[in-house]
Design a protein around this motif. Sequence first.
Motif, PDB file in Angstrom:
ATOM      1  N   ARG A  43      64.255 -64.536   0.749  1.00  0.00           N
ATOM      2  CA  ARG A  43      65.344 -64.345  -0.213  1.00  0.00           C
ATOM      3  C   ARG A  43      65.110 -62.981  -0.868  1.00  0.00           C
ATOM      4  NH1 ARG A  43      68.242 -68.724  -1.443  1.00  0.00           N
ATOM      5  NH2 ARG A  43      68.627 -68.068  -3.577  1.00  0.00           N
ATOM      6  N   ILE A  44      66.070 -62.065  -0.699  1.00  0.00           N
ATOM      7  CA  ILE A  44      65.889 -60.684  -1.149  1.00  0.00           C
ATOM      8  C   ILE A  44      67.123 -60.245  -1.924  1.00  0.00           C
ATOM      9  CG2 ILE A  44      65.551 -58.288  -0.403  1.00  0.00           C
ATOM     10  CD1 ILE A  44      64.304 -59.431   2.184  1.00  0.00           C
ATOM     11  N   ILE A  45      66.894 -59.508  -3.020  1.00  0.00           N
ATOM     12  CA  ILE A  45      67.995 -58.857  -3.733  1.00  0.00           C
ATOM     13  C   ILE A  45      67.824 -57.353  -3.568  1.00  0.00           C
ATOM     14  CG2 ILE A  45      66.798 -58.916  -5.962  1.00  0.00           C
ATOM     15  CD1 ILE A  45      69.671 -59.246  -7.202  1.00  0.00           C
ATOM     16  N   ASN A  53      74.777 -51.039   3.218  1.00  0.00           N
ATOM     17  CA  ASN A  53      74.303 -50.876   4.600  1.00  0.00           C
ATOM     18  C   ASN A  53      72.966 -51.566   4.829  1.00  0.00           C
ATOM     19  OD1 ASN A  53      76.525 -49.382   5.434  1.00  0.00           O
ATOM     20  ND2 ASN A  53      75.586 -47.446   4.877  1.00  0.00           N
ATOM     21  N   ASN A  54      71.992 -51.303   3.962  1.00  0.00           N
ATOM     22  CA  ASN A  54      70.673 -51.931   4.147  1.00  0.00           C
ATOM     23  C   ASN A  54      70.725 -53.425   3.866  1.00  0.00           C
ATOM     24  OD1 ASN A  54      69.439 -49.552   4.948  1.00  0.00           O
ATOM     25  ND2 ASN A  54      68.868 -49.004   2.855  1.00  0.00           N
ATOM     26  N   THR A  55      71.577 -53.831   2.952  1.00  0.00           N
ATOM     27  CA  THR A  55      71.738 -55.251   2.656  1.00  0.00           C
ATOM     28  C   THR A  55      72.196 -55.989   3.905  1.00  0.00           C
ATOM     29  OG1 THR A  55      72.410 -54.619   0.416  1.00  0.00           O
ATOM     30  CG2 THR A  55      72.795 -56.901   1.054  1.00  0.00           C
ATOM     31  N   ARG A  56      73.169 -55.416   4.610  1.00  0.00           N
ATOM     32  CA  ARG A  56      73.661 -56.032   5.843  1.00  0.00           C
ATOM     33  C   ARG A  56      72.597 -56.012   6.945  1.00  0.00           C
ATOM     34  NH1 ARG A  56      78.058 -53.781   3.736  1.00  0.00           N
ATOM     35  NH2 ARG A  56      77.901 -51.805   4.850  1.00  0.00           N
ATOM     36  N   ALA A  63      67.296 -62.415   6.656  1.00  0.00           N
ATOM     37  CA  ALA A  63      67.033 -62.617   5.225  1.00  0.00           C
ATOM     38  C   ALA A  63      68.284 -63.170   4.534  1.00  0.00           C
ATOM     39  CB  ALA A  63      66.626 -61.305   4.568  1.00  0.00           C
ATOM     40  N   HIS A  64      68.055 -63.932   3.483  1.00  0.00           N
ATOM     41  CA  HIS A  64      69.144 -64.403   2.618  1.00  0.00           C
ATOM     42  C   HIS A  64      69.315 -63.331   1.551  1.00  0.00           C
ATOM     43  CE1 HIS A  64      68.945 -68.317   4.530  1.00  0.00           C
ATOM     44  NE2 HIS A  64      67.625 -68.235   4.405  1.00  0.00           N
ATOM     45  N   MET A  65      70.418 -62.598   1.595  1.00  0.00           N
ATOM     46  CA  MET A  65      70.564 -61.381   0.804  1.00  0.00           C
ATOM     47  C   MET A  65      71.555 -61.510  -0.339  1.00  0.00           C
ATOM     48  SD  MET A  65      68.511 -59.210   2.038  1.00  0.00           S
ATOM     49  CE  MET A  65      69.063 -57.889   0.963  1.00  0.00           C
ATOM     50  N   SER A  66      71.266 -60.765  -1.410  1.00  0.00           N
ATOM     51  CA  SER A  66      72.198 -60.483  -2.496  1.00  0.00           C
ATOM     52  C   SER A  66      72.077 -58.999  -2.776  1.00  0.00           C
ATOM     53  CB  SER A  66      71.842 -61.260  -3.764  1.00  0.00           C
ATOM     54  OG  SER A  66      71.985 -62.648  -3.555  1.00  0.00           O
ATOM     55  N   GLY A  67      73.195 -58.375  -3.123  1.00  0.00           N
ATOM     56  CA  GLY A  67      73.178 -56.958  -3.464  1.00  0.00           C
ATOM     57  C   GLY A  67      73.731 -56.747  -4.856  1.00  0.00           C
ATOM     58  N   ALA A  68      73.218 -55.751  -5.549  1.00  0.00           N
ATOM     59  CA  ALA A  68      73.684 -55.412  -6.893  1.00  0.00           C
ATOM     60  C   ALA A  68      73.700 -53.898  -7.040  1.00  0.00           C
ATOM     61  CB  ALA A  68      72.770 -56.025  -7.949  1.00  0.00           C
TER      62      ALA A  68
END
Length: 86
Positions: A43-45, A53-56, A63-68
Amino acid sequence: MPSTPCCARECLRPYEGLQWAPKSYLTISYAFEASLSNISGERIIDLGCEEGNNTRKLARAGAHMSGADLSKNMIAHAIAEEQKPH
């Protein structure tokens, strides 16, 4: 901080001795790509995700992603990119 992966050192050899940003960018890019192999299920934010781009990339690696991001424009762009058919 981990050392530069072996394959990255070989790819960067033509840039040895240069004192400009592309060498730093390439080192970071290769190190980032090398880190994608062990993140499945994590799980990564992504703070400061910009257009995501890096989130995708991290999400595609499992990974289970969230972006802010502080920029509403960057978040809107990230959402638009994510909604495109791939």
